[in-house]
Enzyme design. Structure first.
Site, PDB file in Angstrom:
ATOM      1  N   GLU A   1      -5.759 129.466  61.261  1.00  0.00           N
ATOM      2  CA  GLU A   1      -6.763 130.532  61.171  1.00  0.00           C
ATOM      3  C   GLU A   1      -7.926 130.050  60.328  1.00  0.00           C
ATOM      4  O   GLU A   1      -7.812 129.028  59.626  1.00  0.00           O
ATOM      5  CB  GLU A   1      -6.138 131.788  60.558  1.00  0.00           C
ATOM      6  CG  GLU A   1      -4.993 132.361  61.389  1.00  0.00           C
ATOM      7  CD  GLU A   1      -4.403 133.638  60.804  1.00  0.00           C
ATOM      8  OE1 GLU A   1      -3.489 134.194  61.424  1.00  0.00           O
ATOM      9  OE2 GLU A   1      -4.877 134.077  59.729  1.00  0.00           O
TER      10      GLU A   1
ATOM     11  N   SER B   1      -2.628 124.499  57.006  1.00  0.00           N
ATOM     12  CA  SER B   1      -1.267 124.013  56.754  1.00  0.00           C
ATOM     13  C   SER B   1      -0.395 125.068  56.075  1.00  0.00           C
ATOM     14  O   SER B   1       0.831 125.015  56.179  1.00  0.00           O
ATOM     15  CB  SER B   1      -1.331 122.760  55.872  1.00  0.00           C
ATOM     16  OG  SER B   1      -2.012 121.708  56.534  1.00  0.00           O
TER      17      SER B   1
ATOM     18  N   PRO C   1       8.918 118.834  62.757  1.00  0.00           N
ATOM     19  CA  PRO C   1       9.232 117.402  62.681  1.00  0.00           C
ATOM     20  C   PRO C   1       8.989 116.658  63.994  1.00  0.00           C
ATOM     21  O   PRO C   1       8.490 115.523  63.993  1.00  0.00           O
ATOM     22  CB  PRO C   1      10.721 117.392  62.288  1.00  0.00           C
ATOM     23  CG  PRO C   1      10.900 118.647  61.507  1.00  0.00           C
ATOM     24  CD  PRO C   1      10.016 119.652  62.203  1.00  0.00           C
TER      25      PRO C   1
ATOM     26  N   GLU D   1       6.800 117.467  66.328  1.00  0.00           N
ATOM     27  CA  GLU D   1       5.352 117.343  66.487  1.00  0.00           C
ATOM     28  C   GLU D   1       4.813 116.194  65.642  1.00  0.00           C
ATOM     29  O   GLU D   1       3.972 115.402  66.098  1.00  0.00           O
ATOM     30  CB  GLU D   1       4.668 118.651  66.087  1.00  0.00           C
ATOM     31  CG  GLU D   1       3.159 118.591  66.182  1.00  0.00           C
ATOM     32  CD  GLU D   1       2.483 119.903  65.814  1.00  0.00           C
ATOM     33  OE1 GLU D   1       1.236 119.940  65.794  1.00  0.00           O
ATOM     34  OE2 GLU D   1       3.199 120.902  65.555  1.00  0.00           O
TER      35      GLU D   1
ATOM     36  N   GLN E   1     -11.973  82.356  59.046  1.00  0.00           N
ATOM     37  CA  GLN E   1     -10.748  82.684  58.312  1.00  0.00           C
ATOM     38  C   GLN E   1     -10.664  84.168  58.001  1.00  0.00           C
ATOM     39  O   GLN E   1      -9.585  84.772  58.103  1.00  0.00           O
ATOM     40  CB  GLN E   1     -10.679  81.880  57.006  1.00  0.00           C
ATOM     41  CG  GLN E   1      -9.369  82.079  56.250  1.00  0.00           C
ATOM     42  CD  GLN E   1      -9.367  81.364  54.909  1.00  0.00           C
ATOM     43  OE1 GLN E   1     -10.162  81.709  54.032  1.00  0.00           O
ATOM     44  NE2 GLN E   1      -8.495  80.379  54.751  1.00  0.00           N
TER      45      GLN E   1
ATOM     46  N   GLY F   1     -21.977  95.780  65.967  1.00  0.00           N
ATOM     47  CA  GLY F   1     -22.776  96.868  66.526  1.00  0.00           C
ATOM     48  C   GLY F   1     -22.229  97.391  67.841  1.00  0.00           C
ATOM     49  O   GLY F   1     -22.362  98.585  68.149  1.00  0.00           O
TER      50      GLY F   1
ATOM     51  N   GLY G   1      -0.170 119.370  60.214  1.00  0.00           N
ATOM     52  CA  GLY G   1       0.003 119.415  58.761  1.00  0.00           C
ATOM     53  C   GLY G   1      -0.740 118.238  58.162  1.00  0.00           C
ATOM     54  O   GLY G   1      -0.523 117.089  58.552  1.00  0.00           O
TER      55      GLY G   1
ATOM     56  N   ASN H   1      -2.059 115.195  55.786  1.00  0.00           N
ATOM     57  CA  ASN H   1      -1.246 114.159  55.150  1.00  0.00           C
ATOM     58  C   ASN H   1      -0.941 114.480  53.692  1.00  0.00           C
ATOM     59  O   ASN H   1       0.067 114.031  53.155  1.00  0.00           O
ATOM     60  CB  ASN H   1      -1.945 112.804  55.277  1.00  0.00           C
ATOM     61  CG  ASN H   1      -1.772 112.220  56.665  1.00  0.00           C
ATOM     62  OD1 ASN H   1      -1.155 112.830  57.534  1.00  0.00           O
ATOM     63  ND2 ASN H   1      -2.304 111.028  56.889  1.00  0.00           N
ATOM     64  N   GLU H   2      -1.805 115.260  53.075  1.00  0.00           N
ATOM     65  CA  GLU H   2      -1.492 115.702  51.709  1.00  0.00           C
ATOM     66  C   GLU H   2      -0.248 116.588  51.705  1.00  0.00           C
ATOM     67  O   GLU H   2       0.608 116.488  50.813  1.00  0.00           O
ATOM     68  CB  GLU H   2      -2.687 116.457  51.120  1.00  0.00           C
ATOM     69  CG  GLU H   2      -3.907 115.583  50.824  1.00  0.00           C
ATOM     70  CD  GLU H   2      -4.688 115.193  52.072  1.00  0.00           C
ATOM     71  OE1 GLU H   2      -5.502 114.261  51.975  1.00  0.00           O
ATOM     72  OE2 GLU H   2      -4.483 115.805  53.140  1.00  0.00           O
TER      73      GLU H   2
END
Length: 382
Positions: A128, A133, A241, A243, A280, A341, A365, A367-368
Site C-alpha cells: 500500500e 514490507s 520463502p 517467492e 589485467q 558507453g 521484502g 533486503n534490509e
C-alpha cells in the site's frame, strides 16, 4: 561447475521452454517493452503449451507435476533470455499456489482451470502507499455484511495489476486483532468498485504491468475468502520463502547471462590497440564476477533442493534472496561498465539486465528486512 540438481526430464523441458521463448517471446519483446504490457495472447500461448501452473492437478486442467525444479527451469530460462517482464512466474509460482493450497474444492474448480490455460491472470495485492514490507501496517479493510465483505482500500506496486482477472487482496477483517485480523479475499475482474489506476512507469521491467488498485465498497462474496478469516498473515508467511527463492533463482541466471555477454564483448572490443579482455583489470573483474556467481549458484541450488523436498526455511530463503539480488546487481553493474558507453544504450542487452535487476533488492521484502529476519532467527537460540 557441473550441476547435479536436474534430471533428464528437466533438461528436455528446459530445451522445450527455451525454444518456446525464442519463438513466441524474444522476437516480440521489444514491442512489449514499448507498449508497457505483455499481450494476453502470450499468456494463452504459454497455457496452450502447458507452461503455466504445472502443479495444478489434472482434475482442474493442470499436469499435476509437483516438482519445484520445473518452476526453477522456467525462471532461469526467462532470465537467461533477458525477458524478465514476461511475468508468468508470479502467476504460476506465487499466486496460484495460494488458490491451490488454501482454496476449497469449489474455489479450485471455479478458478484453477482458466489459470492453467492463461485465460485468467492472477495477482496478489499486499503493498500500500504507506505499507510495504510491514504487512501488519496495511490499512485496507474488509467488513463482514451478511454474505459479503465490504472491501475498502488502496494497493500499489501490484505486479500484473492491469491484466489481472483474479487478485488475492490482503485486508484487515479485524483491525483490532493485529496480524491475527488479516485475511485473504479474492477479488474478480468486473466487481463494482474495483478500479485500476495507472500502469506505473518503472525504471525497469517495462513490459511487465505494475498498477495501483482501488477498492471502494467492493462487495466480495464470503465464498471468495481464502481459508479461514484471520489466517491471512500465516498464509503469507508460509508462501513468502518460495517467492524469495524465485527471486534468487532469477538473480543467479541474470548474472550468468550478463557475464556471458560481457565475456564475448571483451573478446571482440578493442581499446588502445588491443582487446579489452587482454587488460589485467578486465580479467580480474571477470574472475571476481565468475566466482561470485558460482558461489551463489551452489547455495541457490541447495535451496532449490530443499524447496523440492519441502524443507526450505524462512531464514535460508531470506539469505538467498538478499545475497543473490545484491550480487546480481553488482554483476550487471560491472558488466555494464565493461561495455563502456555501449552498455548505457538500450539496444545492448546488458542495459536491460541492469535496469531490470535493481528491483530484486526491493520486492519480495526489502533486503534490509531479509537481514532482520536472518538476525532474529539467529538470536532465537535452540
Amino acid at each position: 561447475m557441473q550441476r547435479t540438481l536436474f534430471e533428464p526430464d528437466h533438461d528436455v523441458f528446459r530445451q522445450t521452454f527455451r525454444q518456446f521463448l525464442a519463438r513466441e517471446v524474444v522476437p516480440n519483446y521489444e514491442q512489449w517493452e514499448r507498449d508497457r504490457i505483455v499481450p494476453r495472447a502470450a499468456w494463452l500461448a504459454a497455457g496452450e503449451q502447458g507452461f503455466l501452473c504445472m502443479d495444478v492437478p489434472d482434475r482442474y486442467g493442470g499436469a499435476g507435476v509437483d516438482d519445484f525444479r520445473f518452476k526453477a527451469v522456467i525462471t532461469e530460462e526467462i532470465a537467461r533470455a533477458n525477458v524478465a517482464g514476461y511475468f508468468i512466474g508470479l502467476h504460476t509460482d506465487i499466486v496460484v499456489p495460494y488458490l491451490l493450497k488454501y482454496g476449497n474444492d469449489e474455489q479450485k474448480a471455479r478458478w484453477l482451470p482458466k489459470a492453467v490455460t492463461g485465460e485468467s491472470i492472477t495477482a496478489i495485492a499486499m503493498s500500500e502507499p504507506a505499507a510495504g514490507s510491514d504487512l501488519q501496517g496495511i490499512q485496507t479493510t474488509a467488513v463482514r455484511r451478511s454474505d459479503h465483505y465490504i472491501l475498502n482500500g488502496q494497493k500499489t506496486f501490484i505486479s500484473n495489476g492491469i491484466l489481472a482477472d483474479l487478485v488475492v487482496v490482503v485486508a484487515k477483517t479485524d483491525p483490532a486483532a493485529g496480524y491475527k485480523g488479516i485475511s485473504l479475499l479474492v477479488v474478480e475482474r468486473g466487481m463494482p468498485g474495483f478500479e485500476r489506476g495507472r500502469n506505473l512507469d518503472k525504471i525497469g521491467l517495462h513490459a511487465q504491468d505494475t498498477a495501483e488498485l482501488y477498492f471502494r465498497d467492493v462487495a466480495v462474496p464470503v465464498e471468495n475468502l481464502l481459508g479461514r478469516e484471520g489466517d491471512g498473515f500465516v498464509f503469507l508467511m508460509e508462501a513468502l520463502p518460495t517467492e524469495r527463492l524465485m527471486i534468487a533463482i532469477a538473480g543467479v541466471a541474470t548474472a550468468e547471462a550478463a557475464l556471458t555477454t560481457t565475456v564475448q564483448y571483451c573478446r571482440e572490443r578493442e581499446a588502445f590497440g588491443q582487446k579489452i579482455g587482454n587488460f589485467q583489470h578486465t580479467r580480474f573483474e571477470l574472475a571476481e564476477m565468475k566466482t561470485a556467481i558460482e558461489v551463489s549458484r551452489a547455495f541457490v541450488d541447495r535451496c532449490i533442493a530443499e524447496e523440492t523436498a519441502g524443507t526450505l526455511t524462512t531464514d535460508t530463503a531470506s539469505m538467498a534472496k538478499w545475497w543473490v539480488s545484491d550480487m546480481a546487481y553488482r554483476v550487471t553493474d560491472r558488466c555494464l561498465q565493461l561495455h563502456g558507453g555501449y552498455g548505457y544504450m538500450r539496444e545492448y542487452g546488458i542495459a536491460r539486465m541492469y535496469s531490470d535487476s535493481r528491483v530484486a533488492m526491493i520486492y519480495g521484502g526489502s533486503n534490509e528486512i531479509m537481514k532482520e529476519i536472518i538476525g532474529r532467527q539467529m538470536l532465537k537460540g535452540d
